[in-house]
Design an enzyme around this catalytic site. Sequence first.
Site, PDB file in Angstrom:
ATOM      1  N   ARG A   1       6.144 -11.511   3.763  1.00 22.19           N
ATOM      2  CA  ARG A   1       4.945 -12.173   3.237  1.00 22.19           C
ATOM      3  C   ARG A   1       5.228 -13.602   2.801  1.00 22.19           C
ATOM      4  O   ARG A   1       4.433 -14.488   3.016  1.00 22.19           O
ATOM      5  CB  ARG A   1       4.425 -11.372   2.039  1.00 22.19           C
ATOM      6  N   TYR A   2       6.366 -13.813   2.169  1.00 19.84           N
ATOM      7  CA  TYR A   2       6.698 -15.136   1.630  1.00 19.84           C
ATOM      8  C   TYR A   2       7.689 -15.818   2.574  1.00 19.84           C
ATOM      9  O   TYR A   2       8.355 -15.159   3.368  1.00 19.84           O
ATOM     10  CB  TYR A   2       7.334 -14.973   0.255  1.00 19.84           C
TER      11      TYR A   2
ATOM     12  N   ARG B   1      11.783 -14.669   1.689  1.00 21.62           N
ATOM     13  CA  ARG B   1      12.254 -13.355   1.239  1.00 21.62           C
ATOM     14  C   ARG B   1      11.431 -12.250   1.879  1.00 21.62           C
ATOM     15  O   ARG B   1      10.255 -12.433   2.180  1.00 21.62           O
ATOM     16  CB  ARG B   1      12.206 -13.248  -0.279  1.00 21.62           C
TER      17      ARG B   1
ATOM     18  N   CYS C   1      10.934   9.437  -3.237  1.00 20.44           N
ATOM     19  CA  CYS C   1      11.305   9.072  -4.599  1.00 20.44           C
ATOM     20  C   CYS C   1      11.689  10.357  -5.314  1.00 20.44           C
ATOM     21  O   CYS C   1      11.256  11.438  -4.928  1.00 20.44           O
ATOM     22  CB  CYS C   1      10.128   8.435  -5.328  1.00 20.44           C
TER      23      CYS C   1
ATOM     24  N   CYS D   1       5.243   8.700  -8.857  1.00 23.06           N
ATOM     25  CA  CYS D   1       4.407   8.120  -9.910  1.00 23.06           C
ATOM     26  C   CYS D   1       2.952   8.254  -9.497  1.00 23.06           C
ATOM     27  O   CYS D   1       2.586   7.907  -8.382  1.00 23.06           O
ATOM     28  CB  CYS D   1       4.734   6.647 -10.087  1.00 23.06           C
TER      29      CYS D   1
ATOM     30  N   CYS E   1       1.408   4.993  -8.202  1.00 24.57           N
ATOM     31  CA  CYS E   1       2.128   4.262  -7.149  1.00 24.57           C
ATOM     32  C   CYS E   1       1.167   3.498  -6.245  1.00 24.57           C
ATOM     33  O   CYS E   1       0.208   4.037  -5.730  1.00 24.57           O
ATOM     34  CB  CYS E   1       2.952   5.235  -6.303  1.00 24.57           C
TER      35      CYS E   1
ATOM     36  N   ARG F   1       1.896   2.453  -3.336  1.00 26.31           N
ATOM     37  CA  ARG F   1       2.060   2.911  -1.949  1.00 26.31           C
ATOM     38  C   ARG F   1       1.804   4.410  -1.856  1.00 26.31           C
ATOM     39  O   ARG F   1       2.337   5.084  -0.986  1.00 26.31           O
ATOM     40  CB  ARG F   1       3.481   2.604  -1.465  1.00 26.31           C
TER      41      ARG F   1
ATOM     42  N   ASP G   1      -3.243  -2.284  -9.000  1.00 22.83           N
ATOM     43  CA  ASP G   1      -3.979  -2.822  -7.857  1.00 22.83           C
ATOM     44  C   ASP G   1      -5.042  -1.868  -7.316  1.00 22.83           C
ATOM     45  O   ASP G   1      -5.362  -0.862  -7.938  1.00 22.83           O
ATOM     46  CB  ASP G   1      -3.024  -3.354  -6.794  1.00 22.83           C
TER      47      ASP G   1
ATOM     48  N   ASP H   1      -1.432  -8.822  -7.785  1.00 15.83           N
ATOM     49  CA  ASP H   1      -1.024  -8.877  -6.383  1.00 15.83           C
ATOM     50  C   ASP H   1      -2.311  -8.966  -5.571  1.00 15.83           C
ATOM     51  O   ASP H   1      -3.124  -8.040  -5.575  1.00 15.83           O
ATOM     52  CB  ASP H   1      -0.196  -7.637  -6.023  1.00 15.83           C
TER      53      ASP H   1
ATOM     54  N   LYS I   1       1.642 -12.290  -5.103  1.00 20.62           N
ATOM     55  CA  LYS I   1       1.492 -12.179  -6.554  1.00 20.62           C
ATOM     56  C   LYS I   1       0.947 -13.482  -7.143  1.00 20.62           C
ATOM     57  O   LYS I   1       1.493 -14.546  -6.880  1.00 20.62           O
ATOM     58  CB  LYS I   1       2.841 -11.857  -7.175  1.00 20.62           C
TER      59      LYS I   1
HETATM   60  C1  LIG Z   1       6.847  -8.736  -4.683  1.00 20.02           C
HETATM   61  C2  LIG Z   1       7.186  -9.051  -3.329  1.00 20.02           C
HETATM   62  C3  LIG Z   1       8.271  -9.853  -3.013  1.00 20.02           C
HETATM   63  C4  LIG Z   1       9.164 -10.459  -4.071  1.00 20.02           C
HETATM   64  O1  LIG Z   1       8.456 -11.324  -4.867  1.00 20.02           O
HETATM   65  P1  LIG Z   1       9.156 -12.074  -6.061  1.00 20.02           P
HETATM   66  O2  LIG Z   1       8.013 -12.761  -6.748  1.00 20.02           O
HETATM   67  O3  LIG Z   1      10.138 -13.001  -5.450  1.00 20.02           O
HETATM   68  O4  LIG Z   1       9.826 -11.058  -6.917  1.00 20.02           O
HETATM   69  C5  LIG Z   1       8.535 -10.115  -1.687  1.00 20.02           C
HETATM   70  N1  LIG Z   1       7.761  -9.614  -0.702  1.00 20.02           N
HETATM   71  C6  LIG Z   1       6.695  -8.841  -0.977  1.00 20.02           C
HETATM   72  C7  LIG Z   1       5.868  -8.318   0.154  1.00 20.02           C
HETATM   73  C8  LIG Z   1       6.374  -8.520  -2.297  1.00 20.02           C
HETATM   74  O5  LIG Z   1       5.323  -7.744  -2.555  1.00 20.02           O
HETATM   75  S1  SF4 Z   2       5.984   3.548  -8.004  1.00 17.98           S
HETATM   76 FE1  SF4 Z   2       5.895   4.623  -6.017  1.00 17.98          FE
HETATM   77  S2  SF4 Z   2       7.630   3.866  -4.868  1.00 17.98           S
HETATM   78 FE2  SF4 Z   2       8.009   3.366  -7.040  1.00 17.98          FE
HETATM   79  S3  SF4 Z   2       9.191   5.074  -7.851  1.00 17.98           S
HETATM   80 FE3  SF4 Z   2       7.071   5.505  -8.266  1.00 17.98          FE
HETATM   81  S4  SF4 Z   2       6.381   6.755  -6.512  1.00 17.98           S
HETATM   82 FE4  SF4 Z   2       8.288   5.749  -5.908  1.00 17.98          FE
END
Ligand SMILES: *Cc1c(COP(=O)(O)O)cnc(C)c1O
Ligand code: SF4
Length: 437
Positions: A122-123, A126, A135, A139, A142, A144, A303, A340, A347
């Site tokens: 995305r960025y 990174r 996991c 959670c 979560c 995802r 989110d 996000d 973010k």
């Molecule tokens: C959160 C996230 C990151 C890392 O973001 P930082 O602000 O550098 O911690 C990188 N890629 C994705 C897709 C993310 O959601």
């Molecule tokens: S938030 Fe989602 S991915 Fe993270 S530990 Fe909990 S269940 Fe696993």
Amino acid sequence: MIALSRKQRSILKTLDPEASASAWRDWRWQVKHAVRDFRTFEEATGIPLNDGRRREFAETTALFPMAITPYYLSLIQTENAFNDPVFRQAFPSDRERIVLTSDMADPLSEDLDSPAPCITHRYPDRVLLLVSNVCAMYCRHCTRKRRVGDREFIPERSEIQMGIDYIRTHRHIRDVLLSGGDPLMLTDEYLDWILGELRAIDHVEIIRIGTRMPVVLPYRITDDLVTMLKKHTPLWINTHFNHPREITRSASEALARLADGGFPLGNQSVLLAGVNDCPLIMKSLVHALVRNRVRPYYIYQCDLSEGLSHFRTPVGKGIEIMESLIGHTSGLCVPTYVIDAPGGGGKIPVMPNYLISWSTNKVVLRNYEGVMTTYHEPDSYEPIFCDRNCTACDLFLDLSSAPEDDDAVGIEKLLADHDDTISLVPAATDRYERRND
Ligand SMILES: *Cc1c(COP(=O)(O)O)cnc(C)c1O
Ligand code: SF4
């Protein structure tokens, strides 16, 4: 001899009558005996569920599975269990089946931003490398949850290799975040291989691991794990505590082991209604984190994933919490509050306003106490015109380590001398369509 609390002994005996007390601290035993059905939950905790909750359990877990490690289960207080912050993060609620029109299956567009298997890019510099779909504890909040846990798997080497190849062929990636699921569900050997492959790539400067293990299964942080991870420094570890009750003696020991291993530690909390939507709870959490050498990194606004509506707070709650932290406590204890952006915008930090007004040479600011103050700006300031001709500039930039092709991105474009852009406009507005006619 390992001293277990009475509650831990009783959970251990219910789940595995033959097991000795030492099994409790064996992370594989904990994973294997994660509680996945309500009958075992009732037996192990002694918390009775009414018929309504039992009925809802099947329907909710058909969508989003439950798994609670025996350790995390032992943190639920039997008194007033349904209001307990650990219970609320771990046990399914029928409200997870509410789907609002604003909810989305993939609000962060992680699927759209996936150019290779296991990668979310995305960025600019990174990426996420998704190395696990499991996991130790699922959670309830979560992000995802549509994907994590419904098919439990850890990707094969060949798939992860494709993700690593993508990183190898994209020189701008200097930071790789291992995420999932929980990367520490992998064996030490498998993780060692992945980290080794990443370390062998010159342009990968840092590696980060995002894990909830110190919270839900602190026994995963073994001396062997730390010894293995140390081979791959610089390695940063981010964890996910949401409530001060989660910082137990076992959790503190796990964090100490990681900090002593030389890994900088960060924490990402999610703002959750009924769990931590309170300035006092958040302040107590950030203080406990810093005492344990963990730097609070982010507080996330919950989110728009499906099944999370009951956890969401207004954004104002997050701003109120930030207001109660900034200035009131050490800067080290203050995370960045972020939303996000739906659609994959990434973010976005959100803050109370401190800059109240300004003129050509003064800004008016307010502090945390409400004091209004002025800062007098310099009467003369010679702006440096930047045409990105760095070799001719008076400022010293060591070009050998500087990025080469470095076009301004986003708002940065509007501020840059070397870029003529005067506005950023969304594509395909009516106004622009008319101009093209
Ligand atoms: C959160 C996230 C990151 C890392 O973001 P930082 O602000 O550098 O911690 C990188 N890629 C994705 C897709 C993310 O959601
Ligand atoms: S938030 Fe989602 S991915 Fe993270 S530990 Fe909990 S269940 Fe696993």
